[in-house]
Design an enzyme around this catalytic site. Structure first.
Site, PDB file in Angstrom:
ATOM      1  N   HIS A 129      -2.584   2.749   6.907  1.00  0.00           N
ATOM      2  CA  HIS A 129      -2.422   2.821   8.358  1.00  0.00           C
ATOM      3  C   HIS A 129      -3.460   3.802   8.895  1.00  0.00           C
ATOM      4  O   HIS A 129      -3.130   4.844   9.442  1.00  0.00           O
ATOM      5  CB  HIS A 129      -0.991   3.252   8.717  1.00  0.00           C
ATOM      6  CG  HIS A 129      -0.349   2.346   9.715  1.00  0.00           C
ATOM      7  ND1 HIS A 129       0.592   2.743  10.617  1.00  0.00           N
ATOM      8  CD2 HIS A 129      -0.536   1.028   9.953  1.00  0.00           C
ATOM      9  CE1 HIS A 129       0.969   1.717  11.363  1.00  0.00           C
ATOM     10  NE2 HIS A 129       0.302   0.668  10.979  1.00  0.00           N
TER      11      HIS A 129
ATOM     12  N   HIS B 280      -7.067  -7.974   8.434  1.00  0.00           N
ATOM     13  CA  HIS B 280      -5.798  -7.340   8.103  1.00  0.00           C
ATOM     14  C   HIS B 280      -4.792  -8.359   7.572  1.00  0.00           C
ATOM     15  O   HIS B 280      -4.071  -8.099   6.625  1.00  0.00           O
ATOM     16  CB  HIS B 280      -5.252  -6.649   9.358  1.00  0.00           C
ATOM     17  CG  HIS B 280      -4.061  -5.800   9.116  1.00  0.00           C
ATOM     18  ND1 HIS B 280      -4.143  -4.454   8.882  1.00  0.00           N
ATOM     19  CD2 HIS B 280      -2.747  -6.113   9.046  1.00  0.00           C
ATOM     20  CE1 HIS B 280      -2.939  -3.966   8.687  1.00  0.00           C
ATOM     21  NE2 HIS B 280      -2.062  -4.954   8.788  1.00  0.00           N
TER      22      HIS B 280
END
Lengths: 944, 242
Positions: free
Chosen positions: A295, A233
């Site tokens: 997300h 990430h």
């Protein structure tokens, strides 16, 4: 049944129950029916738990003043418990302690302003009828999908215990040492797993080597900091990995994209792949920042909160650019809405529930922030059932102070501003870099946050005040996203070094461990580097707005990350090791070998039925039920809206945003088609870049001044086939960017979008690439929509149609699997530029691109948008190809009859007149005729 | 001289710049004042010739739309708004501003959750219907502009409705009774009402988002223009007269 009491040790409380009203009961009952519980009906109430000065006199004052609905419809307020009517099941739900609760906070604050000191917590109460015969498993499913999300709430039959956030807990300062050095590989793997570090074995080895050389073991916070910083990430380790294929090693993916952009030397690119967002400046000199994030995992387990904070996060990225947010995008991928809940994998929420929560989460944040949500897409595929995708994008106007941001200087203060820090959202970066399974919802509970858009509105106002001036009061800033302070402070101090004291961090409540403060992803926080001389002025402005502000340390100059908790050391790492010490990932990829042989088979189909089936397919059908829940008008700059036509009845291609004070603006176009990715990832990349370019061209934007954004959502890249698809897609992206002269300026990858069911089967999402095009609109007054404007106008089809059905929606609705994915159209870029010139001359009334479903869908949609008819001829004997092939590079233009010669002269052999607009609302194609109302009914559904 | 106008906001208001732009276009000189700026900037409100209470989600509407805005305005301003009305100052509350005026008791009725249960943003057509209201007086064609709200369903008791009708205080009605023309299920398709003086108008739709040709060009036709600027010009006229 599950009921986890929390913080009930405090004094007793009073309960105020307020019925939500008919609108809420209707919605819940409708949703229960959608999930397959037709006999169930629900009645909802809000519960307010109060304690403190809750004597009768105070309650008599507070309740009518702050809670009762005195005017209009009579509302029933009850203090204390109520008896349950026979035949009803009562379920109460309470928000867990520590989860953001704006209502409770506001209630306590407003009560205090009125002179009553109380603590508040909130919950809900549901009375259910018709559930008597339900098996317990079904009842649990219903509760977890519709009434309560155990990730953020507790529930119980009958009375629930509230979660008062302010429950006093002791301050903690435990720093744990994690013994790593000398452990065998199995031991390292166990710690990696237990602590959810999501590190590769080679990375664990590198950590051990470094600490062994230092002669000590890491602290818990050091290990967590490294895991967050080295996560896929945060560090994009797959995109910078060395990848070996049968054809040799490929250039690392991120470098391919960067170098493609650099080689194009586009004059409008100000900053690409650097910092929080890409920055461009088109011919009007306005600088725009753009960024899109995903997300996905948080949205799978808590759809509202996940999507909500996805929007909040990408807005903060743009704020940190620094820019004033002016437009939002959202691209959503869900499992099929009508899925039977008995067929759902364990622990997975129903796709319809995920969709409802995600849409509400996106709407809530954007609407309350006051940033219009203007562009997007929604896709449905069984592959997204356990792993929905939520892409959130944001465009901002760069603030004046941008050029003056010099980066932190030694001696500058480290300020955290915005919200306070709580135990919310811990380990988000590593969570998002892991595969999910049936227990993910439980173990990852702490990684979900609830947003507070009003807080972020104030943070935005603050940053605009501090930075929209030639002499900004801060020298650098970044947002607290994944990894919380650990990555924000770690990144900001990378070149200088930084020293902070965690006891100075404003907390929502006591009891947090130092590593939790350091890792918390509590929302709406920014980290600023402020020269000491400006600190007082900045803090004053922050406090004027009622925001939290704390000075937690300074930038040093020793290139070390030093974190203390009072006198106690928590983290002491050199920046060099933290940011450069991760061993380069080495991966193997097997490249796909798609079928690209010319398609010789002529297809036959029931054409009238096929068009209606295409229009009704969830991917193509109207998204108005979602679009109208987003405020796409705030700021007054929306020119071309997501719904087209004066009745808002048709779909738009690009959307155009132009502030009323300026002649120019920008357009946004979105390209996404995961079905092509299943068959030919490289050509998918071309196709979705082409789609984004078609969209902005169709709205009147300049395809020669367009920047692109890539967002990849993929499965586990350690599987060579999955990585091979990604390598092929990046190759396609780079080639397409060059072809269209549209550079990539920013991007983001979300990998490991997989779910392992309890029986061990893996479910990966389809390879999903989203391309966002941000294009210059030189004259917003010349922008055009997709809806037909007037009877008598001619329709011109531009571009070539060939037989291309691979991954098409024709195949999807007819059950076919054959054909090739549409091939790149190298003549498209020049054609789009000529079309743009014609739009600038005012010669095009409306335009709509040809995409999923082919030409027939395009024409039907233009008719629906304008509520006008079309009569068109088909001179191709292969009707199915003419109507349903998805060949790239095509648009339909509506032009006045007198302008036809000029149009044909400009577009040459690539354009032909195929028909005309008529007043009667029908579609006539060759020998086939549809009533406009039938088309509209198929596309908009029965609710329109 | 341009009449000084105040756009009143609270934390969470988000259409203040849209309102200020519309006021500028109509010939006023607007500035934004937030409740957080009080009491320091009270004087500016006292001197204002026109007040717009802008839309958004003041305090997140956490305790119901406009409620905390109204309580805080009362705490910080006392009766100032009522005094301004007594002095003849026109006041426009849009969306959250309307909700605030209703909660403050300056306008009758209540605004409840939309019948469909969620936020809704779409363009609507509004029939101006009051000659008492200084803002709608003389408007001769329907105004077209967007709504963007979750709690905009106007309700009132029969006595109040009868009074509104008989006193010519229904300022705007949606073009028709049914969804989507009436986007929230308001009683009698009421989109806006005024007080007994005609100075205070509250409305759910956003006329400030349709004050230039470009804002409406994709939404209107030659026959149905529906520019909302005349509404603001009316307000400025009334401000000059006060």
């Amino acid at each position: 049944m599950k009921d986890t009491p929390l913080n009930t040790s405090g004094p007793s409380f009073t309960k105020v129950i307020k019925p939500c009203g008919a609108h809420r009961n209707r919605a819940l009952t409708r949703q229960a029916r959608q999930l397959g519980f037709a006999g169930v009906s629900l009645k909802a109430s809000d519960i307010f738990f109060l304690r403190g000065e809750t004597d009768t006199a105070n309650l008599r004052f507070i309740v009518p003043r702050l809670l009762d609905e005195a005017q209009g419809e009579a509302t029933r307020l009850e203090v204390g418990t109520t008896t349950v009517p026979a035949g009803r099941l009562v379920i109460e739900v309470a928000r867990r302690a520590g989860v953001t609760d704006r209502v409770a906070a506001q209630l306590a604050e407003s009560a205090a302003r009125s002179g009553c000191r109380i603590e508040a917590a909130t919950g809900s109460r549901f009375e259910m009828t018709g559930a008597g015969e339900l098996p317990e498993k079904d009842l649990r499913f219903l509760v977890h999908n519709l009434l309560c999300n155990p990730v953020i709430e507790t529930w119980s039959f009958g009375e629930v215990q509230p979660g008062f956030t302010s429950a006093p807990t002791e301050e903690s300062s435990t720093v744990e040492i994690v013994p790593l050095c000398g452990l065998p590989p199995e031991g390292l793997a166990r710690i990696n797993n237990e602590r959810a570090l999501a590190l590769d074995p080679e990375e664990m080895e590198a950590v051990v080597q470094w600490f062994t050389a230092e002669g000590r073991d890491p602290t818990d916070a050091e290990l967590e900091t490294i895991a967050q910083t080295w996560s896929d990430h945060c560090s994009h380790k797959t995109f910078v990995a060395r990848i070996e294929t049968d054809q040799g090693e490929v250039v690392p993916l991120l470098r391919q994209l960067r170098e493609t952009t650099r080689a194009m030397k586009a004059p409008f690119v100000i900053s690409a792949f650097d910092g929080n967002a890409g920055i461009v400046a088109f011919a009007d000199g306005v600088q725009l920042a753009i960024k899109a994030e995903t997300h996905n995992h948080p949205s799978a387990i808590e759809p509202f909160g996940g999507a909500n904070t996805g929007v909040g996060g990408v807005i903060r990225d743009v704020l940190a650019a620094p820019a004033r947010p002016v437009a939002l995008t959202d691209i959503l991928c869900f499992g099929p809405r009508e899925l039977d809940h008995h067929n759902l994998p364990d622990g997975v929420l129903h796709p319809a529930v995920i969709e409802e929560g995600v849409v509400e989460g996106v709407a809530d944040y954007g609407n309350k922030m006051g940033v219009p949500t203007v562009a997007g897409a929604v896709l449905y595929d069984a592959g997204y059932t356990a792993n929905p995708l939520v892409f959130c994008g944001c465009v901002g106007e760069v603030l004046q102070g941008y050029d003056k941001l010099s980066g932190p200087q030694p001696g500058d203060r480290v300020l955290v501003v915005g919200g306070a820090t709580g135990r919310d959202g811990i380990r988000g970066a590593t969570f998002s870099s892991m595969t999910m399974d049936a227990t993910t919802g439980e173990v990852a509970g702490a990684s979900v946050q609830i947003g507070d858009p009003i807080m972020e509105r104030l943070v935005a106002d603050l940053l605009i005040e501090l930075l929209d001036r030639p002499d900004p009061l801060v020298r650098a800033l970044t947002d607290c996203g994944a990894g919380g302070l650990s990555s924000a402070v770690g990144e900001l101090g990378e070149t200088t070094g930084v020293s902070v004291d965690l006891t100075a961090v404003d907390r929502k409540y006591a009891g947090l461990q130092p590593w939790e403060v350091w890792l918390s992803e509590a929302q709406e926080r920014m980290v600023l580097a402020v020269p000491p001389a400006q600190t007082a002025a900045v803090l004053k402005r922050v406090r004027h707005l009622g925001l939290s502000a704390c000075d937690i340390g300074e930038f040093t100059g020793d290139r070390r990350l030093l974190v203390r908790h009072g006198a106690k050391p928590v983290v002491d790492l050199p920046m060099e090791f933290l940011h450069k010490g991760r061993p380069v990932r080495r991966l193997r990829a097997v490249l796909p070998s798609p079928d690209r042989k010319p398609d010789t088979r002529r297809r036959e189909a029931d054409i009238p039925k096929t068009l209606l089936a295409l229009l009704a397919h969830p991917n193509i059908a109207s998204k108005e039920a979602i679009i109208h829940r987003y405020d796409h008008e705030v700021l007054g700059a929306t020119v071309i809206r997501p719904m087209a036509g004066s009745a808002q009845s048709g779909p738009s291609d690009g959307t155009v945003i132009a502030p009323p004070q300026r002649p120019s603006g920008f357009a946004l176009g979105i390209g996404v088609n995961a079905r092509y990715g299943l068959y030919d990832p490289e050509h998918m990349a071309h196709a979705v870049v082409d789609e984004a370019m078609r969209n902005i061209t169709a709205s009147g934007a300049d395809p020669a001044q367009t920047a692109l954004l890539d967002n990849f959502s993929w499965g586990d890249p350690r599987r060579p086939e999955t990585l091979g698809d990604l390598v092929a897609t990046v190759r396609g992206c780079c080639a397409a960017a060059q072809l269209y002269g549209a550079p990539f300026v920013s991007g983001k990858d979300s990998l490991n979008n997989e779910y392992v069911a309890s029986d061990g089967t893996r479910r990966s999402i389809p390879p999903t690439l989203v391309i966002t095009a941000l294009a210059h609109v030189p004259e917003a007054d010349r922008s055009i929509g997709t809806a037909l404007r007037g009877a008598g106008h001619a329709l011109v089809l531009t571009g070539r149609t060939t037989r291309e059905f691979g991954g098409s929606h024709f195949n999807l609705v007819t059950g076919d699997e054959s054909g090739t994915v549409p091939a790149p159209d190298t003549s498209a870029p020049a054609r789009y530029r000529r079309i743009h010139a014609l739009v600038r001359e005012g010669l095009v009334e409306s335009a709509h691109d040809v995409s999923e479903g082919g030409l027939a869908v395009t024409l039907a949609e233009m008719a629906i948008g304008g509520r006008l008819g079309i009569e068109a001829t088909l001179d191709d004997p292969d009707e199915c190809s003419a109507l349903f092939s998805e060949s790239l590079g095509r648009l339909v233009l509506e032009v006045r009859a007198e302008n036809i010669p000029r149009i044909l002269e400009s577009l040459g052999a690539e354009a032909k007149v195929i028909g005309k607009v008529v007043k009667s609302y029908h579609l006539h194609l060759g020998t086939h005729t549809w009533a406009g109302t039938d088309l509209e009914h198929a596309w908009r559904g029965p609710t329109s | 001289m341009k009449p000084p106008a105040i756009v009143l906001t609270a934390p969470g208001t988000n259409r203040q710049n849209d309102a200020a732009f519309a006021l500028e276009q109509a010939g006023a000189a607007p500035v934004c004042v937030d409740l957080l700026d009080l009491p320091g900037r009270r004087g500016e409100i006292e001197r204002a010739k026109l007040i717009v209470i802008a839309g958004g989600f003041s305090y997140g509407d956490a305790l119901g739309s406009g409620r905390v805005f109204a309580l805080e305005a009362e705490r910080l301003l006392g009766d100032l708004l009522a005094e301004k009305v007594a002095q003849g100052t026109p006041i426009l509350g849009v969306c959250n501003g309307f909700q605030m005026l209703v909660r403050s008791g300056l306008l009758p009725g209540a605004l409840q959750h939309n019948e469909r249960g969620h936020f809704e943003c779409r363009w609507v057509a509004l029939q101006p219907s009051s000659q008492l209201c200084v803002w709608t007086k003389g408007l001769d064609e329907p105004v077209r502009c967007p709504v963007a709200h979750g709690e905009g369903r106007y309700v009132a008791g029969n006595a109040v409705l009868e009074q509104l009708r008989s006193e010519d205080r229904v300022a705007f009605r949606y073009a028709a009774d049914d969804y989507p023309d009436n986007p929230n299920g308001s009683v009698e398709a009421i989109a806006g009402v005024c007080d007994s003086t005609g100075l205070v108008l509250g409305m759910m739709p956003h006329p400030e988002n349709h004050v230039t040709e470009r804002q409406g060009r994709a939404m209107v036709t030659a026959q149905k223009r529906g520019h909302a600027l005349p509404l603001f010009r009316n307000g400025v006229l009334a401000a000059r007269a006060s």
